[in-house]
Design a protein around this motif. Structure first.
Motif, PDB file in Angstrom:
ATOM      1  N   MET A   1       0.844  -1.177   0.000  1.00 16.53           N
ATOM      2  CA  MET A   1       0.000   0.000   0.000  1.00 16.53           C
ATOM      3  C   MET A   1       0.891   1.243   0.000  1.00 16.53           C
ATOM      4  O   MET A   1       1.698   1.438   0.886  1.00 16.53           O
ATOM      5  N   GLU A   2       0.746   2.103  -0.974  1.00 20.61           N
ATOM      6  CA  GLU A   2       1.544   3.329  -1.059  1.00 20.61           C
ATOM      7  C   GLU A   2       0.932   4.387  -0.160  1.00 20.61           C
ATOM      8  O   GLU A   2      -0.268   4.586  -0.144  1.00 20.61           O
ATOM      9  N   LYS A   3       1.782   5.064   0.594  1.00 19.30           N
ATOM     10  CA  LYS A   3       1.306   6.080   1.519  1.00 19.30           C
ATOM     11  C   LYS A   3       1.638   7.456   0.992  1.00 19.30           C
ATOM     12  O   LYS A   3       2.647   7.646   0.352  1.00 19.30           O
ATOM     13  N   ASN A   4       0.776   8.417   1.293  1.00 17.70           N
ATOM     14  CA  ASN A   4       1.060   9.803   0.968  1.00 17.70           C
ATOM     15  C   ASN A   4       1.904  10.343   2.107  1.00 17.70           C
ATOM     16  O   ASN A   4       1.415  10.567   3.196  1.00 17.70           O
ATOM     17  N   VAL A   5       3.190  10.529   1.871  1.00 15.47           N
ATOM     18  CA  VAL A   5       4.138  10.862   2.924  1.00 15.47           C
ATOM     19  C   VAL A   5       3.766  12.149   3.647  1.00 15.47           C
ATOM     20  O   VAL A   5       3.871  12.226   4.860  1.00 15.47           O
ATOM     21  N   LEU A   6       3.307  13.166   2.947  1.00 14.22           N
ATOM     22  CA  LEU A   6       3.049  14.448   3.600  1.00 14.22           C
ATOM     23  C   LEU A   6       2.013  14.357   4.701  1.00 14.22           C
ATOM     24  O   LEU A   6       2.060  15.095   5.658  1.00 14.22           O
ATOM     25  N   MET A   7       1.074  13.469   4.583  1.00 13.32           N
ATOM     26  CA  MET A   7      -0.016  13.454   5.552  1.00 13.32           C
ATOM     27  C   MET A   7      -0.137  12.143   6.314  1.00 13.32           C
ATOM     28  O   MET A   7      -1.082  11.951   7.034  1.00 13.32           O
ATOM     29  N   THR A   8       0.767  11.238   6.176  1.00 11.86           N
ATOM     30  CA  THR A   8       0.590   9.922   6.762  1.00 11.86           C
ATOM     31  C   THR A   8       0.434   9.952   8.272  1.00 11.86           C
ATOM     32  O   THR A   8      -0.469   9.330   8.797  1.00 11.86           O
ATOM     33  N   LEU A   9       1.302  10.666   8.983  1.00  9.06           N
ATOM     34  CA  LEU A   9       1.165  10.711  10.439  1.00  9.06           C
ATOM     35  C   LEU A   9      -0.136  11.388  10.831  1.00  9.06           C
ATOM     36  O   LEU A   9      -0.826  10.965  11.762  1.00  9.06           O
ATOM     37  N   SER A  10      -0.499  12.423  10.107  1.00  8.03           N
ATOM     38  CA  SER A  10      -1.763  13.096  10.354  1.00  8.03           C
ATOM     39  C   SER A  10      -2.933  12.147  10.104  1.00  8.03           C
ATOM     40  O   SER A  10      -3.887  12.108  10.881  1.00  8.03           O
ATOM     41  N   GLN A  11      -2.857  11.373   9.033  1.00  9.09           N
ATOM     42  CA  GLN A  11      -3.929  10.434   8.728  1.00  9.09           C
ATOM     43  C   GLN A  11      -4.035   9.358   9.799  1.00  9.09           C
ATOM     44  O   GLN A  11      -5.147   8.997  10.206  1.00  9.09           O
ATOM     45  N   LEU A  12      -2.895   8.842  10.251  1.00 13.26           N
ATOM     46  CA  LEU A  12      -2.917   7.841  11.316  1.00 13.26           C
ATOM     47  C   LEU A  12      -3.595   8.399  12.566  1.00 13.26           C
ATOM     48  O   LEU A  12      -4.423   7.735  13.194  1.00 13.26           O
ATOM     49  N   ARG A  13      -3.249   9.629  12.898  1.00 12.35           N
ATOM     50  CA  ARG A  13      -3.853  10.282  14.069  1.00 12.35           C
ATOM     51  C   ARG A  13      -5.349  10.483  13.867  1.00 12.35           C
ATOM     52  O   ARG A  13      -6.160  10.152  14.740  1.00 12.35           O
ATOM     53  N   LYS A  14      -5.718  11.020  12.703  1.00 10.38           N
ATOM     54  CA  LYS A  14      -7.131  11.300  12.431  1.00 10.38           C
ATOM     55  C   LYS A  14      -7.966  10.026  12.327  1.00 10.38           C
ATOM     56  O   LYS A  14      -9.139  10.024  12.688  1.00 10.38           O
ATOM     57  N   ASN A  15      -7.354   8.930  11.852  1.00 11.47           N
ATOM     58  CA  ASN A  15      -8.066   7.654  11.787  1.00 11.47           C
ATOM     59  C   ASN A  15      -8.489   7.172  13.168  1.00 11.47           C
ATOM     60  O   ASN A  15      -9.444   6.404  13.302  1.00 11.47           O
ATOM     61  N   LYS A  16      -7.783   7.620  14.177  1.00  9.65           N
ATOM     62  CA  LYS A  16      -8.119   7.270  15.568  1.00  9.65           C
ATOM     63  C   LYS A  16      -8.925   8.375  16.238  1.00  9.65           C
ATOM     64  O   LYS A  16      -9.164   8.344  17.442  1.00  9.65           O
ATOM     65  N   ASN A  17      -9.333   9.382  15.443  1.00  9.00           N
ATOM     66  CA  ASN A  17     -10.117  10.525  15.944  1.00  9.00           C
ATOM     67  C   ASN A  17      -9.417  11.226  17.109  1.00  9.00           C
ATOM     68  O   ASN A  17     -10.049  11.568  18.107  1.00  9.00           O
ATOM     69  N   LEU A  18      -8.125  11.447  16.949  1.00  5.74           N
ATOM     70  CA  LEU A  18      -7.333  12.095  17.991  1.00  5.74           C
ATOM     71  C   LEU A  18      -6.867  13.464  17.517  1.00  5.74           C
ATOM     72  O   LEU A  18      -6.577  13.648  16.347  1.00  5.74           O
ATOM     73  N   THR A  19      -6.786  14.392  18.440  1.00  3.55           N
ATOM     74  CA  THR A  19      -6.217  15.711  18.142  1.00  3.55           C
ATOM     75  C   THR A  19      -4.720  15.671  18.435  1.00  3.55           C
ATOM     76  O   THR A  19      -4.236  14.772  19.139  1.00  3.55           O
ATOM     77  N   THR A  20      -4.000  16.657  17.929  1.00  2.37           N
ATOM     78  CA  THR A  20      -2.566  16.724  18.218  1.00  2.37           C
ATOM     79  C   THR A  20      -2.328  16.904  19.718  1.00  2.37           C
ATOM     80  O   THR A  20      -1.362  16.378  20.255  1.00  2.37           O
ATOM     81  N   THR A  21      -3.221  17.620  20.378  1.00  8.00           N
ATOM     82  CA  THR A  21      -3.087  17.842  21.817  1.00  8.00           C
ATOM     83  C   THR A  21      -3.220  16.534  22.592  1.00  8.00           C
ATOM     84  O   THR A  21      -2.425  16.252  23.493  1.00  8.00           O
ATOM     85  N   VAL A  22      -4.198  15.723  22.232  1.00  2.19           N
ATOM     86  CA  VAL A  22      -4.410  14.436  22.905  1.00  2.19           C
ATOM     87  C   VAL A  22      -3.228  13.503  22.647  1.00  2.19           C
ATOM     88  O   VAL A  22      -2.724  12.858  23.569  1.00  2.19           O
ATOM     89  N   VAL A  23      -2.770  13.448  21.393  1.00  2.00           N
ATOM     90  CA  VAL A  23      -1.630  12.587  21.064  1.00  2.00           C
ATOM     91  C   VAL A  23      -0.405  13.021  21.861  1.00  2.00           C
ATOM     92  O   VAL A  23       0.279  12.194  22.462  1.00  2.00           O
ATOM     93  N   ALA A  24      -0.133  14.307  21.878  1.00  2.00           N
ATOM     94  CA  ALA A  24       1.033  14.813  22.613  1.00  2.00           C
ATOM     95  C   ALA A  24       0.950  14.428  24.086  1.00  2.00           C
ATOM     96  O   ALA A  24       1.950  13.989  24.671  1.00  2.00           O
ATOM     97  N   LYS A  25      -0.213  14.577  24.660  1.00  2.00           N
ATOM     98  CA  LYS A  25      -0.395  14.248  26.078  1.00  2.00           C
ATOM     99  C   LYS A  25      -0.120  12.757  26.319  1.00  2.00           C
ATOM    100  O   LYS A  25       0.563  12.392  27.268  1.00  2.00           O
ATOM    101  N   ARG A  26      -0.640  11.916  25.438  1.00  2.00           N
ATOM    102  CA  ARG A  26      -0.433  10.469  25.591  1.00  2.00           C
ATOM    103  C   ARG A  26       1.014  10.060  25.338  1.00  2.00           C
ATOM    104  O   ARG A  26       1.479   9.044  25.847  1.00  2.00           O
ATOM    105  N   LEU A  27       1.721  10.850  24.534  1.00  2.00           N
ATOM    106  CA  LEU A  27       3.134  10.581  24.269  1.00  2.00           C
ATOM    107  C   LEU A  27       4.043  11.228  25.310  1.00  2.00           C
ATOM    108  O   LEU A  27       5.251  11.034  25.286  1.00  2.00           O
ATOM    109  N   ASN A  28       3.443  12.040  26.164  1.00  2.00           N
ATOM    110  CA  ASN A  28       4.174  12.762  27.197  1.00  2.00           C
ATOM    111  C   ASN A  28       5.200  13.736  26.602  1.00  2.00           C
ATOM    112  O   ASN A  28       6.344  13.824  27.052  1.00  2.00           O
ATOM    113  N   ILE A  29       4.754  14.428  25.536  1.00  2.00           N
ATOM    114  CA  ILE A  29       5.562  15.475  24.919  1.00  2.00           C
ATOM    115  C   ILE A  29       4.656  16.686  24.719  1.00  2.00           C
ATOM    116  O   ILE A  29       3.437  16.586  24.861  1.00  2.00           O
ATOM    117  N   SER A  30       5.243  17.817  24.382  1.00  2.00           N
ATOM    118  CA  SER A  30       4.421  19.005  24.165  1.00  2.00           C
ATOM    119  C   SER A  30       3.668  18.895  22.838  1.00  2.00           C
ATOM    120  O   SER A  30       4.088  18.161  21.934  1.00  2.00           O
TER     121      SER A  30
END
Length: 149
Positions: A1-30
């Motif tokens: 499966m070919e991935k669109n590099v520019l948005m892949t991390l964003s797509q992975l996050r959005k597929n889980k219905n997560l915001t950047t703030t929630v992801v950062a908190k769960r990763l323990n980073i800003s």
């Protein structure tokens, strides 16, 4: 499966219905640090890659590769266009998002793609300039002054 590099991390996050703030908190980073990772302007630590893979339900090697590819691609996009912002977002990301859903776009036809990118960039830059001048009338005075010099 070919991935669109520019948005892949964003797509992975959005597929889980997560915001950047929630992801950062769960990763323990800003949130800012996470945004830099997602945008390819900061490398990812092994620990963060492992946490992201678990959070997004994917393989850690995939997360690492996506991050490396994105950083490499951003390095090649150090062109002025990659620094243009439109309503606070990267113009490149906005163009990619708009073109992603264009069913008539043939990615094998480079010439067509170049003209579509240029057209969208021109449209967005024009809109941003007009909006900026309407919001900040003193900017037109600057141009008038320069033209009279």
């Amino acid at each position: 499966m070919e991935k669109n590099v520019l948005m892949t991390l964003s797509q992975l996050r959005k597929n889980k219905n997560l915001t950047t703030t929630v992801v950062a908190k769960r990763l323990n980073i800003s949130q800012g640090q996470y945004s830099h990772i997602e945008n390819g302007t900061r490398s990812i630590s092994d620990e963060t890659a492992q946490k992201m893979a678990k959070l997004f339900g994917t393989d850690v090697d995939e997360v690492r590769q996506i991050s490396r590819d994105l950083i490499e691609l951003r390095g090649t996009l150090r062109h002025w266009l990659s620094n243009v912002r439109y309503r606070g977002e990267s113009l490149v990301d906005i163009i990619v998002n708009e073109l992603r859903y264009d069913r008539l776009l043939n990615l094998e036809e480079s010439e067509q793609l170049i003209y579509m990118i240029a057209g969208l960039a021109a449209e967005k830059i024009r809109d941003e300039i007009i909006w900026n001048f309407k919001e900040n009338p003193e900017h037109i005075n600057y141009f008038i002054k320069r033209l009279k010099e």
